[in-house]
Design a protein around this motif. Structure first.
Motif, short mmCIF file in Angstrom:
data_model
loop_
_atom_site.label_atom_id
_atom_site.label_comp_id
_atom_site.label_asym_id
_atom_site.label_seq_id
_atom_site.Cartn_x
_atom_site.Cartn_y
_atom_site.Cartn_z
N THR A 230 31.91 38.01 35.40
CA THR A 230 33.08 37.94 36.27
C THR A 230 33.24 39.24 37.04
N PRO A 231 33.35 39.19 38.36
CA PRO A 231 33.47 40.43 39.14
C PRO A 231 34.82 41.09 38.95
N PRO A 232 34.88 42.42 39.06
CA PRO A 232 36.17 43.11 38.98
C PRO A 232 36.96 42.90 40.25
N SER A 233 38.23 43.22 40.21
CA SER A 233 39.02 43.19 41.44
C SER A 233 38.50 44.27 42.37
N PHE A 234 38.78 44.12 43.66
CA PHE A 234 38.29 45.11 44.62
C PHE A 234 38.80 46.51 44.27
N GLU A 235 40.05 46.60 43.87
CA GLU A 235 40.65 47.91 43.57
C GLU A 235 39.98 48.57 42.37
N ASP A 236 39.46 47.78 41.43
CA ASP A 236 38.81 48.33 40.25
C ASP A 236 37.30 48.49 40.41
N ASP A 237 36.79 48.06 41.55
CA ASP A 237 35.35 48.13 41.79
C ASP A 237 35.00 49.50 42.37
#
Length: 264
Positions: A230-237
């Protein structure tokens, strides 16, 4: 797709964020370099695209063209070329269309264009059928990783299946792109993130129901695709804080610590 060669490669260095081991098989296609490998960083890799590869390039470019800013002046005469000179696109003109899509669009607007383009290439009901055929299982993740290698080399260059660890389970559902063709030809962090990484992740995760995380390495232009993660949120990437390629990107802002196209 035309497979030009099949070879066995040794293990590659494991990125720190994942426990990975390279799978044995890799497909190398279309590389025109004498070494048969992507060119060193700082130089664009030369490719010999086949008729079928040019057909895929043209299909994507034509789907994106309605969203792109118009070409004006002499550049218009050279916009389309290749594919037996009947209105096809080569990779350079495909990248040009991508750049014209990016202009005057925010990060989210760029991502939405790519989503619409991807959906336009599928028959009605395709996402639902995909969910039935490929539920989010280990087998589905590994199968899609295996398909990525031969069917997307025209877009991203040579790649290979690698072993990844997801929730403590090792599986061959990773794909390592040696040196991303799209990134090295655009030279743009924002286009990599907004027009490839994020929309592709979202498309597989939300439309197809199969989680996908893409991890570009901006140091060497490689990229790992991890199906089943599952990809992280943009802010956490980490990519959300990535600076421009100040020396090679035409829209770079060397005075900014973050690529401006990731802020808008």
């Amino acid at each position: 797709m035309v497979v030009l060669s099949f070879q066995v490669l040794p293990n590659l260095t494991t990125p720190p964020q994942y426990s990975q081991r390279t799978y044995r098989s890799t497909i190398r296609c279309g590389i025109a370099e004498p070494s048969g490998k992507p060119a060193p960083l700082g130089r664009k890799t030369r490719y010999n695209d086949s008729f079928f590869e040019k057909a895929f390039i043209t299909l994507f470019a034509r789907k994106m063209e309605p969203f792109a800013d118009p070409v004006i002046g002499k550049a218009k005469e050279n916009k389309k070329k290749g594919l037996l000179d009947f209105g096809g696109y080569d990779y350079e003109s495909f990248v040009d269309v991508s750049k014209r899509v990016m202009l005057r669009r925010s990060r989210l607007q760029q991502q939405e264009v790519v989503r619409e383009v991807l959906l336009s290439m599928l028959p009605p009901g395709a996402p639902d059928q995909f969910r039935k055929l490929f539920p989010p299982t280990r087998w589905a993740a590994e199968f899609n990783a295996a398909l990525t290698v031969p069917f997307f080399h025209w877009l991203v260059g040579p790649s290979e299946v690698i072993e990844v660890e997801i929730n403590g389970v090792k599986q061959k559902s990773g794909v390592r792109i040696k040196k991303c063709r799209y990134l090295e030809n655009t030279g743009c962090v924002g286009m990599c993130v907004n027009m490839c990484k994020i929309p592709t992740q979202d498309f597989f995760t939300n439309e197809f129901g199969l989680p996908l995380t893409m991890i570009p390495n901006f140091e060497d232009m490689s990229c790992d695709m991890v199906y089943g993660q599952t990809p992280p949120s943009f802010e956490d990437d980490p990519v959300s804080k990535q600076p421009c390629y100040a020396e090679i990107c035409s829209v770079a802002n060397p005075n900014s610590s973050v690529c401006p196209k990731l802020l808008a």
